[in-house]
Design a protein around this motif. Structure first.
Motif, PDB file in Angstrom:
ATOM      1  N   GLY A  64       0.986  -1.342   0.112  1.00 12.91           N
ATOM      2  CA  GLY A  64      -0.039  -0.651   0.249  1.00 12.91           C
ATOM      3  C   GLY A  64       0.435   1.322   0.046  1.00 12.91           C
ATOM      4  O   GLY A  64       0.554   1.983  -0.845  1.00 12.91           O
ATOM      5  N   ALA A  65       2.050   1.502   0.825  1.00 13.62           N
ATOM      6  CA  ALA A  65       2.644   2.287   1.163  1.00 13.62           C
ATOM      7  C   ALA A  65       3.130   3.054  -0.327  1.00 13.62           C
ATOM      8  O   ALA A  65       3.398   3.821  -0.951  1.00 13.62           O
ATOM      9  N   TRP A  66       4.345   1.275  -0.710  1.00 14.15           N
ATOM     10  CA  TRP A  66       4.900   1.964  -2.020  1.00 14.15           C
ATOM     11  C   TRP A  66       3.880   2.010  -3.700  1.00 14.15           C
ATOM     12  O   TRP A  66       3.650   3.104  -4.458  1.00 14.15           O
ATOM     13  N   ALA A  67       2.268   1.537  -3.337  1.00 12.53           N
ATOM     14  CA  ALA A  67       1.462   2.066  -4.134  1.00 12.53           C
ATOM     15  C   ALA A  67       1.365   3.970  -4.343  1.00 12.53           C
ATOM     16  O   ALA A  67       1.161   3.929  -5.200  1.00 12.53           O
ATOM     17  N   LEU A  68       1.009   3.493  -3.131  1.00 17.40           N
ATOM     18  CA  LEU A  68       0.554   4.819  -2.914  1.00 17.40           C
ATOM     19  C   LEU A  68       2.489   5.964  -3.786  1.00 17.40           C
ATOM     20  O   LEU A  68       1.080   7.460  -4.617  1.00 17.40           O
ATOM     21  N   GLU A  69       2.812   5.894  -2.787  1.00 18.34           N
ATOM     22  CA  GLU A  69       3.986   6.253  -4.131  1.00 18.34           C
ATOM     23  C   GLU A  69       4.374   6.757  -4.893  1.00 18.34           C
ATOM     24  O   GLU A  69       4.099   7.822  -5.862  1.00 18.34           O
ATOM     25  N   SER A  70       3.699   5.299  -5.304  1.00 19.96           N
ATOM     26  CA  SER A  70       3.631   5.327  -7.112  1.00 19.96           C
ATOM     27  C   SER A  70       2.547   6.309  -7.738  1.00 19.96           C
ATOM     28  O   SER A  70       2.725   6.918  -8.865  1.00 19.96           O
ATOM     29  N   LEU A  71       1.287   6.175  -7.141  1.00 21.60           N
ATOM     30  CA  LEU A  71      -0.061   6.464  -7.872  1.00 21.60           C
ATOM     31  C   LEU A  71       0.817   8.456  -7.203  1.00 21.60           C
ATOM     32  O   LEU A  71       0.263   9.166  -8.819  1.00 21.60           O
ATOM     33  N   ALA A  99     -13.812  -1.527   3.991  1.00 24.60           N
ATOM     34  CA  ALA A  99     -13.842  -2.665   4.747  1.00 24.60           C
ATOM     35  C   ALA A  99     -12.216  -3.486   4.210  1.00 24.60           C
ATOM     36  O   ALA A  99     -11.839  -4.378   5.547  1.00 24.60           O
ATOM     37  N   GLU A 100     -12.648  -3.945   3.391  1.00 23.35           N
ATOM     38  CA  GLU A 100     -11.494  -5.598   2.678  1.00 23.35           C
ATOM     39  C   GLU A 100     -10.564  -5.067   2.601  1.00 23.35           C
ATOM     40  O   GLU A 100      -9.403  -5.370   2.448  1.00 23.35           O
ATOM     41  N   LEU A 101     -10.182  -3.763   2.541  1.00 27.16           N
ATOM     42  CA  LEU A 101      -8.103  -2.659   1.598  1.00 27.16           C
ATOM     43  C   LEU A 101      -7.857  -2.095   3.087  1.00 27.16           C
ATOM     44  O   LEU A 101      -8.445  -2.428   3.932  1.00 27.16           O
ATOM     45  N   GLY A 102      -6.947  -1.932   2.705  1.00 27.48           N
ATOM     46  CA  GLY A 102      -5.848  -1.461   3.990  1.00 27.48           C
ATOM     47  C   GLY A 102      -5.972  -0.270   4.259  1.00 27.48           C
ATOM     48  O   GLY A 102      -6.504   0.583   3.690  1.00 27.48           O
ATOM     49  N   SER A 103      -5.465   0.390   4.929  1.00 26.99           N
ATOM     50  CA  SER A 103      -5.224   2.099   5.015  1.00 26.99           C
ATOM     51  C   SER A 103      -5.097   2.839   3.869  1.00 26.99           C
ATOM     52  O   SER A 103      -5.148   4.058   3.844  1.00 26.99           O
ATOM     53  N   TRP A 104      -4.025   2.526   3.258  1.00 30.30           N
ATOM     54  CA  TRP A 104      -4.198   3.255   2.723  1.00 30.30           C
ATOM     55  C   TRP A 104      -4.811   3.449   1.405  1.00 30.30           C
ATOM     56  O   TRP A 104      -4.650   4.679   0.500  1.00 30.30           O
ATOM     57  N   ALA A 105      -6.357   2.701   1.298  1.00 28.77           N
ATOM     58  CA  ALA A 105      -7.490   3.393   0.168  1.00 28.77           C
ATOM     59  C   ALA A 105      -7.878   4.498   0.998  1.00 28.77           C
ATOM     60  O   ALA A 105      -8.514   5.261  -0.115  1.00 28.77           O
ATOM     61  N   ALA A 106      -7.811   4.578   2.441  1.00 25.68           N
ATOM     62  CA  ALA A 106      -8.086   5.975   3.005  1.00 25.68           C
ATOM     63  C   ALA A 106      -7.253   7.671   1.650  1.00 25.68           C
ATOM     64  O   ALA A 106      -8.015   8.555   1.621  1.00 25.68           O
ATOM     65  N   ARG A 107      -6.502   7.115   1.588  1.00 28.05           N
ATOM     66  CA  ARG A 107      -5.522   8.390   0.574  1.00 28.05           C
ATOM     67  C   ARG A 107      -5.424   8.258  -0.550  1.00 28.05           C
ATOM     68  O   ARG A 107      -4.613   8.535  -1.321  1.00 28.05           O
ATOM     69  N   VAL A 108      -6.680   7.562  -1.499  1.00 26.35           N
ATOM     70  CA  VAL A 108      -6.461   7.353  -2.481  1.00 26.35           C
ATOM     71  C   VAL A 108      -7.680   8.421  -3.484  1.00 26.35           C
ATOM     72  O   VAL A 108      -8.880   8.192  -2.111  1.00 26.35           O
ATOM     73  N   PRO A 109      -6.954   9.065  -3.392  1.00 25.89           N
ATOM     74  CA  PRO A 109      -7.911  10.657  -4.363  1.00 25.89           C
ATOM     75  C   PRO A 109      -8.803  10.532  -4.738  1.00 25.89           C
ATOM     76  O   PRO A 109      -9.283   9.694  -5.438  1.00 25.89           O
ATOM     77  N   GLY A 110     -10.268  10.563  -4.066  1.00 27.52           N
ATOM     78  CA  GLY A 110     -11.310  10.421  -5.392  1.00 27.52           C
ATOM     79  C   GLY A 110     -11.972   8.846  -4.996  1.00 27.52           C
ATOM     80  O   GLY A 110     -13.514   8.957  -5.747  1.00 27.52           O
ATOM     81  N   GLY A 288       9.024 -10.305  -6.985  1.00 29.09           N
ATOM     82  CA  GLY A 288       8.212 -10.429  -6.583  1.00 29.09           C
ATOM     83  C   GLY A 288       6.691 -10.007  -6.491  1.00 29.09           C
ATOM     84  O   GLY A 288       6.113 -10.046  -5.636  1.00 29.09           O
ATOM     85  N   HIS A 289       6.620  -8.681  -7.370  1.00 28.25           N
ATOM     86  CA  HIS A 289       5.303  -8.090  -7.280  1.00 28.25           C
ATOM     87  C   HIS A 289       4.048  -8.233  -7.733  1.00 28.25           C
ATOM     88  O   HIS A 289       2.989  -8.042  -8.211  1.00 28.25           O
ATOM     89  N   GLY A 290       4.599  -9.552  -7.969  1.00 31.17           N
ATOM     90  CA  GLY A 290       2.385 -10.465  -8.914  1.00 31.17           C
ATOM     91  C   GLY A 290       2.313 -10.009  -9.533  1.00 31.17           C
ATOM     92  O   GLY A 290       2.416  -9.120 -10.409  1.00 31.17           O
ATOM     93  N   GLY A 291       0.728  -9.049  -9.066  1.00 26.84           N
ATOM     94  CA  GLY A 291      -0.742  -8.545 -10.143  1.00 26.84           C
ATOM     95  C   GLY A 291      -0.051  -6.903 -10.269  1.00 26.84           C
ATOM     96  O   GLY A 291      -0.850  -6.209 -10.282  1.00 26.84           O
ATOM     97  N   ALA A 292       0.953  -6.692  -9.341  1.00 29.74           N
ATOM     98  CA  ALA A 292       0.895  -5.234  -9.100  1.00 29.74           C
ATOM     99  C   ALA A 292       2.597  -4.669  -9.248  1.00 29.74           C
ATOM    100  O   ALA A 292       2.966  -3.114  -9.095  1.00 29.74           O
ATOM    101  N   GLY A 293       2.746  -4.832 -10.666  1.00 30.41           N
ATOM    102  CA  GLY A 293       4.518  -4.437 -10.423  1.00 30.41           C
ATOM    103  C   GLY A 293       4.908  -2.823 -11.484  1.00 30.41           C
ATOM    104  O   GLY A 293       5.129  -2.309 -10.608  1.00 30.41           O
ATOM    105  N   VAL A 294       3.770  -2.702 -12.094  1.00 28.71           N
ATOM    106  CA  VAL A 294       3.422  -1.388 -12.262  1.00 28.71           C
ATOM    107  C   VAL A 294       2.403  -0.417 -11.336  1.00 28.71           C
ATOM    108  O   VAL A 294       3.132   0.561 -11.284  1.00 28.71           O
ATOM    109  N   ALA A 297       5.815   0.342  -8.438  1.00 30.41           N
ATOM    110  CA  ALA A 297       7.189   0.561  -9.555  1.00 30.41           C
ATOM    111  C   ALA A 297       8.285   1.713  -8.962  1.00 30.41           C
ATOM    112  O   ALA A 297       8.802   2.032  -8.969  1.00 30.41           O
ATOM    113  N   TRP A 298       7.254   2.616  -8.766  1.00 29.05           N
ATOM    114  CA  TRP A 298       8.396   4.172  -8.011  1.00 29.05           C
ATOM    115  C   TRP A 298       8.313   3.989  -7.046  1.00 29.05           C
ATOM    116  O   TRP A 298       9.882   3.979  -6.238  1.00 29.05           O
ATOM    117  N   GLY A 299       7.533   3.422  -5.759  1.00 30.47           N
ATOM    118  CA  GLY A 299       7.626   3.321  -4.630  1.00 30.47           C
ATOM    119  C   GLY A 299       8.952   2.238  -3.611  1.00 30.47           C
ATOM    120  O   GLY A 299       9.713   3.062  -3.290  1.00 30.47           O
TER     121      GLY A 299
END
Length: 312
Positions: A64-71, A99-110, A288-294, A297-299
């Motif tokens: 989640g942290a890596w994804a937000l940085e990449s976002l 509720a199924e998502l981690g705390s990162w979801a609250a920081r996704v705009p919109g 080992g990024h599974g289905g989320a390499g892109v 990527a930046w994080g």
């Protein structure tokens, strides 16, 4: 083995993880070479759907942290879509509750709850365009890309070796924990679909999604564990079209342009760590990024750069 200058790095792997990591390192002033077994357009990254979302990747909090940085990066790159391949597109993840998502979801705009799922305006990355742009950005920063197969990471002549080999890490490290999760796509002429859509049943190898890309619509998909086949299966393709057309009927008559298969490099957890070599050099793993390499990527690239040169 030749001695390498202290700031010289060889990144093994030319997919989105390898190229993004190489860009970060080169723009920090390092001498960077990418050694890739095949050109970027032949990697798993090139056939990815390209929707930003932390899918099939662990551990969740770090992802989640890596994804937000990449976002944050992709939202900036979306200002130049023709150049970078990144656009912001509306869509719906059906069947997902906040509720199924981690705390990162609250920081996704919109990101917001809608009937039956979650909606958001998220980055959609046209992967062939984006990979070409990453390579140009790397070259501008003084880096190089070579088609060169590596069979022994410890024999690579560089002060720091970065392993972004993806599924190749299974034999290269070797790491038997890296396993393929096969994904099949159908590329069709876009009959006017402007939003993306996903519906994933984690108890099944089949999912339903469509992602609009310039000049085409990507239909998916599958998540077939431990399946190494790169050949498109006609029955699977027909089932993908049927599932997508049940959501948007106009897809049923769309002309098929291509069939694509990619093998996601799955692992129980991303391996992102520094491994000291006996001769004092460093080997940094980023795979080992599974289905989320892109998506990450930046994080992951920035964390890899910090591990590669911790005193910098």
């Amino acid at each position: 083995m030749d001695t390498a200058p202290g700031d010289e790095v060889v990144v093994v792997g030319g997919g989105v993880a390898g190229l993004t990591t190489a860009v970060v390192l080169a723009e920090s002033g390092r001498r960077v070479r990418v050694w890739a077994r095949e050109t970027a357009e032949r990697t798993t990254s090139a056939v990815a759907g390209g929707l930003w979302w932390p899918y099939r990747i662990e551990p969740g909090p770090l992802a989640g942290a890596w994804a937000l940085e990449s976002l944050g990066v992709y939202r900036e790159l979306a200002a130049r879509p023709a150049e970078t391949g990144v656009r912001l597109v509306e869509g719906v993840h059906q069947g997902i509750r906040p509720a199924e998502l981690g705390s990162w979801a609250a920081r996704v705009p919109g990101l917001r709850a809608v009937a039956g799922g979650l909606a958001a305006r998220l980055p959609v990355i046209d992967m062939p365009v984006h990979l070409a742009w990453l390579r140009r950005r790397l070259v501008r920063a003084g880096g190089t890309v070579e088609v060169r197969e590596v069979t022994d990471l410890t024999a690579v002549p560089a002060a720091v070796v970065v392993n972004c080999a993806g599924l190749g890490a299974r034999s290269l490290v070797p790491d038997p924990a890296v396993r393929p999760v096969r994904g099949q796509l159908v590329v069709v002429e876009n009959p006017g679909v402007t939003d993306w859509f996903t519906r994933v049943d984690h108890s099944s190898a089949a999912s339903t999604y469509f992602i609009p890309q310039p000049g085409r619509l990507l239909l998916g998909g599958t998540a077939e564990e431990d399946d190494w086949s790169l050949e498109p299966d006609p029955d699977t393709a027909a089932a993908i079209v049927t599932r997508c057309a049940a959501v948007r009927p106009e897809i049923a008559g769309a002309r098929v342009l291509a069939h694509r298969v990619g093998l996601r490099p799955a692992r129980e957890a991303v391996r992102l760590e520094r491994q000291p070599l006996p001769d004092g050099r460093a080997l940094v793993h980023n795979y080992g990024h599974g289905g989320a390499g892109v998506t990450v990527a930046w994080g992951c690239a920035r964390e890899t750069a910090a591990l590669a040169f911790p005193a910098a």
